[in-house]
Design an enzyme around this catalytic site. Sequence first.
Site, PDB file in Angstrom:
ATOM      1  N   GLU A   9       0.804  -1.233   0.000  1.00  0.00           N
ATOM      2  CA  GLU A   9       0.000   0.000   0.000  1.00  0.00           C
ATOM      3  C   GLU A   9       0.834   1.279   0.000  1.00  0.00           C
ATOM      4  O   GLU A   9       0.803   2.082   0.933  1.00  0.00           O
ATOM      5  CB  GLU A   9      -0.979  -0.027   1.182  1.00  0.00           C
ATOM      6  CG  GLU A   9      -2.005  -1.152   1.036  1.00  0.00           C
ATOM      7  CD  GLU A   9      -3.171  -1.045   2.008  1.00  0.00           C
ATOM      8  OE1 GLU A   9      -3.111  -0.228   2.953  1.00  0.00           O
ATOM      9  OE2 GLU A   9      -4.143  -1.797   1.823  1.00  0.00           O
TER      10      GLU A   9
ATOM     11  N   GLU B 242      -5.303  -7.994  -1.128  1.00  0.00           N
ATOM     12  CA  GLU B 242      -6.137  -7.856   0.069  1.00  0.00           C
ATOM     13  C   GLU B 242      -7.563  -7.511  -0.341  1.00  0.00           C
ATOM     14  O   GLU B 242      -7.776  -6.711  -1.258  1.00  0.00           O
ATOM     15  CB  GLU B 242      -5.636  -6.740   0.998  1.00  0.00           C
ATOM     16  CG  GLU B 242      -4.347  -7.033   1.715  1.00  0.00           C
ATOM     17  CD  GLU B 242      -3.980  -5.900   2.702  1.00  0.00           C
ATOM     18  OE1 GLU B 242      -4.901  -5.134   3.098  1.00  0.00           O
ATOM     19  OE2 GLU B 242      -2.796  -5.792   3.042  1.00  0.00           O
TER      20      GLU B 242
END
Length: 347
Positions: A146, A287
Amino acid sequence: MIFYDRFRAGVNLGGWLSQYFANLAGGNHFDSFITESDIAVIAGWGADHVRLPVDYDIIENESAPMTYDEANLERIDRCLEWCGKHGLNVILDLHKAPGQVYGYVPEPNPMLNEDGNRERFLAIWTMLAKRYQGIGNRLVFELVNEITDSTDYQWNRVYLSAVEAIRQTDAERVVLVGGNDANSVLTLKELTLSDDPLVVYNFHYYEPLFFTHQLAPFSEDILEYGKIVHYPGEMPEAQAYLNKHPEYLHKLGRQAWERNDKQLIEKYLRHADNFMTYAGKQLYCGEFGVIDQAQPDDAVRWVRDVVRLLDERGIGRAYWSYKEMDFGLVDRNGAVVNKELIRALFE
C-alpha cells in the site's frame, strides 16, 4: 506464465510478523500467533497460497540499518517450510518499509524521497533475493504494501530499481507491484510498466470503505460517520457526510455515495479489466475483506460476489486476514468466526 493458476485463493497472515504490538500481543507472540497447525488449517480449507506480511523493523536492526535479525528471518524460513509441507505457495510481502508513511499526505513520502530510506529498501530486497534464491516459483516477492506517493512519480522509479536489484541475484522470481493510493485499482493506470514478464501487478479491494470498514475503531473518519451499511443496500447520508468533510474525499469519496451492490463492484473492476486488456499485464488482488463489525450475512454476500467477479477475470486474491486484526476468519484461539465466509472464499 499464468499467475492465477498458482495464486488463485489465499489468505493473509496479518498481525504476526507485521503490525505487531508487543505490549498487546504478549511475550511469546512470534512463537504462538501463527504455527504450523494454522498453515494446515488454511490448506485444509482449500487455499493454494498465503500472503505473509513482514514489517522491515522485524527483520532489519533499526539501530544498525542494513544489518538483519537472523532469528526473525528464520521465522520466515520456517513458515516457508510449513507451507511447502502443506502444499501452499507464499507471497512474501514487505508490509512496511523504512520511512514509509501510510495514508494520504501532501508531502513526499520519506520512504521514496530520502536517499537513506531508498538504500535500505533496496538492500532489504537484495538480501532476501540472495537468501531465497534456491526456492522455486512457489515463492513470490511483493515489493511493498500500500504505497502512497503524493508526487505521482517517485514510486515508479523506486519500484523499477527494486526489480533491478532483485534481478542482479534472481532472474526467475515473480515480483508483485502495487499502484499508488494504497494499491487502489483506480491508480493502476498511473504505473510505469516494466517489460519484465515476471512482474505482476497488484491491487487491494475494500470499496466502498463505508461498508468494508464500517464502525472501524481504528479509522477516525469512518467511526465518525457511524452508520451501519448493508450489502446490498444504501449508504445512508454518505454524500452529505462527504460534503461536510471534504478532507475525507481522497480516501472515501470514490463513488462511495452510490448504492452498495454488485454493480458497484463491477464498476470498480472495470479499471482492472482495462488494465489487463490494454496494458496486457497480469493482475492479483492482495487484500480484500469485511470488518467484523459488519453483519455476518452481509459480509458473506459481498465476499461471494467479489470472489466470483475476480475468478471470472482470472485474478487471484488473498483475504485479509486469517486471525483477528478486526477482519479475522478465526479468533485468537483459532475458532472459525463465520463458517459461511470460509465457504464463500474457498468453494
